[in-house]
Design a protein around this motif. Structure first.
Motif, mmCIF file in Angstrom:
data_model
loop_
_atom_site.group_PDB
_atom_site.id
_atom_site.type_symbol
_atom_site.label_atom_id
_atom_site.label_comp_id
_atom_site.label_asym_id
_atom_site.label_seq_id
_atom_site.Cartn_x
_atom_site.Cartn_y
_atom_site.Cartn_z
ATOM 1 N N LYS A 178 21.373 55.422 4.595
ATOM 2 C CA LYS A 178 21.680 56.843 4.780
ATOM 3 C C LYS A 178 22.680 57.081 5.900
ATOM 4 O O LYS A 178 23.075 58.213 6.146
ATOM 5 C CB LYS A 178 20.383 57.616 5.039
ATOM 6 C CG LYS A 178 19.444 57.612 3.832
ATOM 7 C CD LYS A 178 18.222 58.462 4.070
ATOM 8 C CE LYS A 178 17.356 58.499 2.809
ATOM 9 N NZ LYS A 178 16.180 59.362 2.994
ATOM 10 N N ASP A 225 19.751 63.576 4.557
ATOM 11 C CA ASP A 225 18.921 64.248 3.552
ATOM 12 C C ASP A 225 19.264 65.734 3.436
ATOM 13 O O ASP A 225 19.239 66.302 2.340
ATOM 14 C CB ASP A 225 17.433 64.089 3.893
ATOM 15 C CG ASP A 225 16.950 62.648 3.703
ATOM 16 O OD1 ASP A 225 17.597 61.908 2.932
ATOM 17 O OD2 ASP A 225 15.951 62.262 4.341
ATOM 18 N N HIS A 278 20.913 67.790 0.123
ATOM 19 C CA HIS A 278 20.137 68.868 -0.486
ATOM 20 C C HIS A 278 21.035 69.806 -1.288
ATOM 21 O O HIS A 278 22.171 70.082 -0.903
ATOM 22 C CB HIS A 278 19.396 69.655 0.608
ATOM 23 C CG HIS A 278 18.282 70.491 0.075
ATOM 24 N ND1 HIS A 278 18.495 71.709 -0.553
ATOM 25 C CD2 HIS A 278 16.933 70.297 0.063
ATOM 26 C CE1 HIS A 278 17.332 72.219 -0.921
ATOM 27 N NE2 HIS A 278 16.363 71.395 -0.566
#
Length: 406
Positions: A3, A24, A28
């Motif tokens: 990530k 994250d 989204h």
């Protein structure tokens, strides 16, 4: 999954995503929507390169915030890991509430609900989804966190938002006057008594920043062509809502139809409304306008055709309030020519005002840390005489009316 990705930005080069939570949030769907929201509204009708997005801008802001945290820590300012992440999230999501074409439609899609309000709705919703990990970021974003300088980095007269958008908008429009030295300004940042300050050796960079902001407003953000295009867009939506209220059928996406049908105010903005809003972007508006240019209504079809084909109204900008006789002359002429009512004619003939204030003396000042340890407002610390003049608002007045024929 890795990530800690690296993104390539045309302005700063390689940008690293600082942690997995930021990754994250970027992944989204609420944030990915920003890829479909232009940063500069209708400005591409003047500057063909101005197609960059809110997504671009938000990622650039995270990069500059990373630099800022490193600089302040190097100078002995204590910033915990939790605070660092809070700053990254607050600046990443500060514009997530922007609707289609950004400021042009801020009070048209919804009623008196600002993009900051909607950003907060999104952040609170994401906080539920991410088990409270945005709580500190929300405090910073709202200006409620006890460490004042962190709130100033998100919203102030020199903040990370402005440090990116001036440089980015300058790059994509090709308007060199707006190209500020963000990196140098950030390198000169410090904190004294919990207040954000800029060290004296950065004073000329601050002067350039304030002047660049003034020039970008007159030359880009308030450019007469993008101004008239934005006004047309606002009027398209107003007319569409009027027709809808009178029972006329209009082709549009489900999300767009929801906001045409319903009058959404702050107290009606619930989770369901937020979900529909999150499906709305520039493409919904452009697609609808392409349909509506063939609609039977004289006003709607002509307004839409003007935007699609860049056949805009004539606009004149004056230093004095527009004479009522001048407005009435254009209204009468247009009414007679097309045999339409006064109400319909006012969609094409109207006046308004624009205002530019490069620096506000009374709010969120830019403080200079002098070499002797004293702190002074930039206007007092600078030997640039015109900085005081730049702190006074300048208002201009405009009139718009059709060219010889539609």
């Amino acid at each position: 999954m890795n990530k800690l990705k690296i993104l390539n930005d045309p302005i700063y080069g390689f940008i690293t995503i600082p942690n997995s939570l930021i990754f994250d949030l970027i992944q989204h769907k609420y944030f990915q929507r920003l890829r479909r929201i232009t940063q500069m509204g209708m400005s591409y009708l003047v500057y063909p390169g101005a197609h960059h997005t809110r997504f671009h801008h938000a990622i650039g802001c995270v990069h500059l915030m990373q630099q800022t945290v490193n600089v302040l820590r190097f100078k002995g300012v204590a910033i915990s890991e939790e605070e660092e992440t809070g700053l990254f999230i607050a600046i990443l999501l500060h514009d997530i509430g922007h609707g289609p074409f950004s400021h042009a439609m801020e009070n048209s899609i919804v009623n008196n609900v600002s993009h900051e309000d909607i950003s907060l709705f999104f952040m609170e919703r994401l906080n539920e989804e991410f088990n409270g990990s945005l709580t500190l970021a929300i405090q910073i974003f709202k200006g409620e966190y006890q460490r004042k300088f962190m709130c100033q980095l998100i919203s102030g007269q020199f903040d990370i938002d402005r440090a990116d958008y001036l440089k980015r908008d300058s790059f994509y429009t090709g308007v060199a006057e707006g190209n500020i030295s963000s990196e140098r300004l950030i390198t000169m940042l410090n904190v004294v008594d919990d207040d954000l300050v800029i060290e004296e050796k950065g004073i000329y960079s601050v002067e350039k920043f304030i002047i660049a902001r003034r020039l970008m407003y007159w030359q880009v953000y308030l450019h007469k062509t993008s101004l008239v295009a934005e006004q047309l867009l606002i009027r398209v939506l107003k007319r569409a809502k009027e027709l809808f209220d009178n029972g006329q059928k209009l082709n549009a996406s489900e999300a767009f139809l929801f906001f045409l049908k319903n009058k959404i105010t702050h107290d009606k903005f619930n989770n369901g409304t937020l979900d529909v809003f999150s499906q709305l972007d520039d493409y919904d508006i452009i697609s609808a306008i392409k349909h509506w240019q063939y609609h039977g209504d004289f006003v709607l079809s002509n307004l839409c055709e003007m935007i699609i084909n860049r056949n805009l109204l004539k606009i004149k900008i004056k230093n004095k309030v527009i004479n009522e006789n001048s407005l009435n002359k254009h209204l009468d002429s247009f009414k007679k020519k097309y045999k339409i009512s006064e109400e319909e004619a006012r969609y094409f003939v109207f006046t308004g005002s624009i205002s530019n204030q490069a620096y506000q003396l009374n709010t969120k000042r830019v403080n200079i840390l002098l070499n002797n340890g004293k702190i002074e407002d930039i206007v007092k610390a600078s030997d640039q005489l015109n900085l005081k003049a730049l702190s006074k608002p300048v208002t201009k007045y405009y009139i718009c009316y059709p060219k010889d024929k539609l």
